[in-house]
Motif scaffolding. Structure first.
Motif, mmCIF file in Angstrom:
data_model
loop_
_atom_site.group_PDB
_atom_site.id
_atom_site.type_symbol
_atom_site.label_atom_id
_atom_site.label_comp_id
_atom_site.label_asym_id
_atom_site.label_seq_id
_atom_site.Cartn_x
_atom_site.Cartn_y
_atom_site.Cartn_z
ATOM 1 N N LEU A 186 10.305 15.246 0.791
ATOM 2 C CA LEU A 186 11.055 13.961 1.960
ATOM 3 C C LEU A 186 10.836 13.324 2.018
ATOM 4 N N VAL A 187 11.149 11.796 2.491
ATOM 5 C CA VAL A 187 10.816 10.864 2.896
ATOM 6 C C VAL A 187 11.255 9.964 3.712
ATOM 7 N N ASN A 188 9.931 10.194 5.205
ATOM 8 C CA ASN A 188 10.796 9.890 5.741
ATOM 9 C C ASN A 188 9.074 8.401 6.451
ATOM 10 N N CYS A 189 10.422 7.728 8.070
ATOM 11 C CA CYS A 189 9.457 7.258 8.965
ATOM 12 C C CYS A 189 9.203 7.141 9.589
ATOM 13 N N ILE A 190 7.923 6.932 10.641
ATOM 14 C CA ILE A 190 8.209 6.407 12.842
ATOM 15 C C ILE A 190 8.202 5.132 12.686
ATOM 16 N N THR A 191 8.978 4.910 14.036
ATOM 17 C CA THR A 191 9.373 3.555 14.518
ATOM 18 C C THR A 191 8.439 3.773 15.904
ATOM 19 N N PRO A 192 6.860 3.632 15.646
ATOM 20 C CA PRO A 192 6.737 3.147 16.955
ATOM 21 C C PRO A 192 6.406 1.961 17.595
ATOM 22 N N SER A 241 0.532 -1.144 0.361
ATOM 23 C CA SER A 241 -0.441 -0.124 0.298
ATOM 24 C C SER A 241 0.897 1.313 -0.102
ATOM 25 N N ILE A 242 2.064 1.142 0.794
ATOM 26 C CA ILE A 242 3.272 2.253 1.097
ATOM 27 C C ILE A 242 3.302 2.563 -0.773
ATOM 28 N N PHE A 243 3.511 1.485 -1.466
ATOM 29 C CA PHE A 243 4.157 1.843 -2.574
ATOM 30 C C PHE A 243 3.125 2.193 -3.390
ATOM 31 N N LEU A 244 1.669 1.391 -3.657
ATOM 32 C CA LEU A 244 0.981 2.055 -4.886
ATOM 33 C C LEU A 244 0.744 3.370 -4.360
ATOM 34 N N SER A 245 0.365 3.724 -3.108
ATOM 35 C CA SER A 245 0.165 5.372 -2.251
ATOM 36 C C SER A 245 0.839 6.405 -2.798
ATOM 37 N N SER A 246 2.831 6.266 -2.495
ATOM 38 C CA SER A 246 3.234 7.254 -2.702
ATOM 39 C C SER A 246 3.755 7.135 -4.726
ATOM 40 N N ARG A 247 3.020 5.989 -4.868
ATOM 41 C CA ARG A 247 3.965 6.490 -6.466
ATOM 42 C C ARG A 247 3.009 7.317 -7.526
ATOM 43 N N ALA A 307 10.459 -3.875 5.724
ATOM 44 C CA ALA A 307 11.023 -3.208 4.396
ATOM 45 C C ALA A 307 10.348 -1.996 4.347
ATOM 46 N N VAL A 308 9.645 -0.872 5.377
ATOM 47 C CA VAL A 308 8.919 0.439 5.199
ATOM 48 C C VAL A 308 10.231 0.885 5.341
ATOM 49 N N LEU A 309 10.828 0.613 6.601
ATOM 50 C CA LEU A 309 12.137 1.333 6.721
ATOM 51 C C LEU A 309 13.252 1.208 5.498
ATOM 52 N N SER A 310 13.260 0.476 4.934
ATOM 53 C CA SER A 310 14.202 0.093 3.876
ATOM 54 C C SER A 310 13.435 0.742 2.729
ATOM 55 N N LEU A 311 12.478 0.950 2.108
ATOM 56 C CA LEU A 311 12.095 1.278 1.422
ATOM 57 C C LEU A 311 11.722 2.789 1.540
ATOM 58 N N THR A 312 11.509 3.710 3.006
ATOM 59 C CA THR A 312 11.737 5.073 2.960
ATOM 60 C C THR A 312 13.257 5.346 2.479
ATOM 61 N N LYS A 313 14.195 4.941 2.944
ATOM 62 C CA LYS A 313 15.398 4.681 2.668
ATOM 63 C C LYS A 313 16.167 5.013 1.609
ATOM 64 N N ALA A 314 15.509 4.056 0.185
ATOM 65 C CA ALA A 314 15.856 4.286 -0.919
ATOM 66 C C ALA A 314 14.950 5.630 -1.233
ATOM 67 N N SER A 354 5.672 7.355 6.163
ATOM 68 C CA SER A 354 5.560 5.938 6.398
ATOM 69 C C SER A 354 4.868 5.674 8.101
ATOM 70 N N ILE A 355 4.029 4.964 8.497
ATOM 71 C CA ILE A 355 3.823 4.018 9.730
ATOM 72 C C ILE A 355 4.980 3.154 9.549
ATOM 73 N N ALA A 356 6.011 2.900 9.860
ATOM 74 C CA ALA A 356 6.929 1.442 10.353
ATOM 75 C C ALA A 356 6.659 0.796 11.614
ATOM 76 N N SER A 357 7.784 0.420 12.022
ATOM 77 C CA SER A 357 7.632 -0.392 13.700
ATOM 78 C C SER A 357 9.023 -0.300 14.319
ATOM 79 N N VAL A 358 8.575 -0.525 15.529
ATOM 80 C CA VAL A 358 10.379 -0.674 16.369
ATOM 81 C C VAL A 358 10.028 -2.532 16.040
ATOM 82 N N ALA A 359 9.247 -3.066 16.059
ATOM 83 C CA ALA A 359 9.564 -4.633 15.549
ATOM 84 C C ALA A 359 9.896 -4.398 14.119
ATOM 85 N N GLY A 360 10.020 -3.410 13.119
ATOM 86 C CA GLY A 360 11.176 -3.972 11.637
ATOM 87 C C GLY A 360 12.514 -3.367 12.553
ATOM 88 N N LYS A 361 12.713 -3.080 13.233
ATOM 89 C CA LYS A 361 14.310 -2.945 13.819
ATOM 90 C C LYS A 361 14.800 -3.496 14.734
#
Length: 249
Positions: free
Chosen positions: A180-186, A118-124, A162-169, A140-147
Motif C-alpha cells: 500500500l502506498v500513501n502520503c501525508i500532507t503536513p 529520493s522517493i523514486f530511488l528508495s521506493s524502487r 509531484a509526490v502526490l501524483s507519484l503516490t497515486k500512480a 511519503s511526506i508531501a506537503s500542503v504546499a503540494g496541494k
C-alpha cells in the motif's frame, strides 16, 4: 498514546536523523520495529546494522539522491533483515524562499533531487522485496504546499505536488500486491526546516492555519504510524491531511 505492534517488522526511514523522520523512527522503535535510518546526518554512530542492540536500530549514512548509494543500502538491509516491510520517505528540504526567476538551476535541481527523486530511488529499491512477501507500506511526506502552492517556494511546491501524483500512480501499479502506498500532507510543523524559510514566509503560512498554531512532530508521527501499520489495510493512493485545517481535501 495509541500502541501499535510493529514487532518483527523492519522499517527504513529516509531523512530520519531529525525532524518528522526522527519522530517517526522513534515511534516505530518504541512500537517494536527494527528501524534503519538512511541519512547523511548520523549524530549517533552505529557500529553496523543492529550491532548495538539485537535487532532494533541502526543509522546508515546514505545519500538518498544517489542511485548507487540507495541500492547498496537496500541490499545491505535485506541481507541483514531479509525484509523491508515499511518505507517512510521523510527526506526533504524547503530550499530558498524567493521569486522563481531568481532560482538557479542548481538550487531547483537540489530540491527536486531530495524531495522527489529520493522517493523514486528508495521506493524502487525496496518494492521487489515487498512484493515477494506480499506485504509492504510506503508512506511519503508531501506537503500542503503540494496541494495549494506556496508563493516564493516554487521548487518546493512543485516537488511536493509531484509526490502526490507519484503516490497515486504507484499505488495503482501495486494494487493487489499487498503493498500500500500513501502520503501525508503536513502544513507548517515545528522542525529545523523552518530555518530555511524566511520569517515572512513562515508568518504567511502560519496565518492560513485555522487551528492558529504550528503542528508538532509527534502529531504528524502518530498519524504516519497508523498509515504504516497493518490496521491501515484498505487505503492506498491517499493523501492524509495534517495541516491544522488549512487544507480540508
Amino acid at each position: 498514546m495509541i500502541k501499535f505492534d510493529f514487532k518483527n517488522r523492519t522499517a527504513v526511514v529516509t531523512g530520519g536523523a531529525r525532524g518528522i523522520g526522527r519522530g517517526v523512527a522513534d515511534r516505530l522503535l518504541a512500537s517494536g520495529a527494527r528501524v534503519v535510518i538512511w541519512d547523511l546526518l548520523s549524530p549517533e554512530p552505529s557500529q553496523g546494522l543492529f550491532a548495538s542492540a539485537p535487532g532494533d536500530f541502526a543509522y546508515v549514512k546514505v545519500d538518498v539522491t544517489s542511485e548507487s548509494a540507495v541500492a547498496a543500502a537496500a541490499e545491505q538491509a535485506l541481507e541483514v533483515t531479509s525484509s523491508v516491510d515499511i518505507l517512510i520517505n521523510a527526506a526533504g528540504v524547503t530550499g530558498p524562499t524567493k521569486p522563481m526567476e531568481e532560482f538557479t538551476l542548481q538550487e531547483w535541481k537540489r530540491i527536486i533531487d531530495i524531495n522527489l527523486d529520493s522517493i523514486f530511488l528508495s521506493s524502487r529499491a525496496v518494492i521487489p522485496a515487498m512484493k515477494a512477501r506480499n506485504y509492504g507500506r510506503i508512506v511519503s511526506i508531501a506537503s500542503v504546499a503540494g496541494k495549494q502552492g506556496n508563493p516564493y517556494m516554487a521548487a518546493y511546491s512543485a516537488s511536493k505536488g509531484a509526490v502526490l501524483s507519484l503516490t497515486k500512480a504507484l499505488a495503482l501499479e501495486l494494487a493487489g500486491t499487498g503493498v500500500l502506498v500513501n502520503c501525508i500532507t503536513p502544513g507548517l510543523v515545528q522542525t529545523d526546516l523552518l530555518k530555511e524559510m524566511s520569517e515572512e514566509a513562515i508568518a504567511l503560512s502560519a496565518s492560513k492555519i485555522p487551528l492558529n498554531r504550528l503542528g508538532k512532530i509527534e502529531e504528524v508521527a502518530a498519524q504516519i504510524l497508523w498509515i504504516a501499520s497493518e490496521e491501515c489495510s484498505f487505503v492506498t493512493g491517499a493523501a492524509f491531511d495534517a495541516s491544522g485545517g488549512r487544507s480540508s481535501y
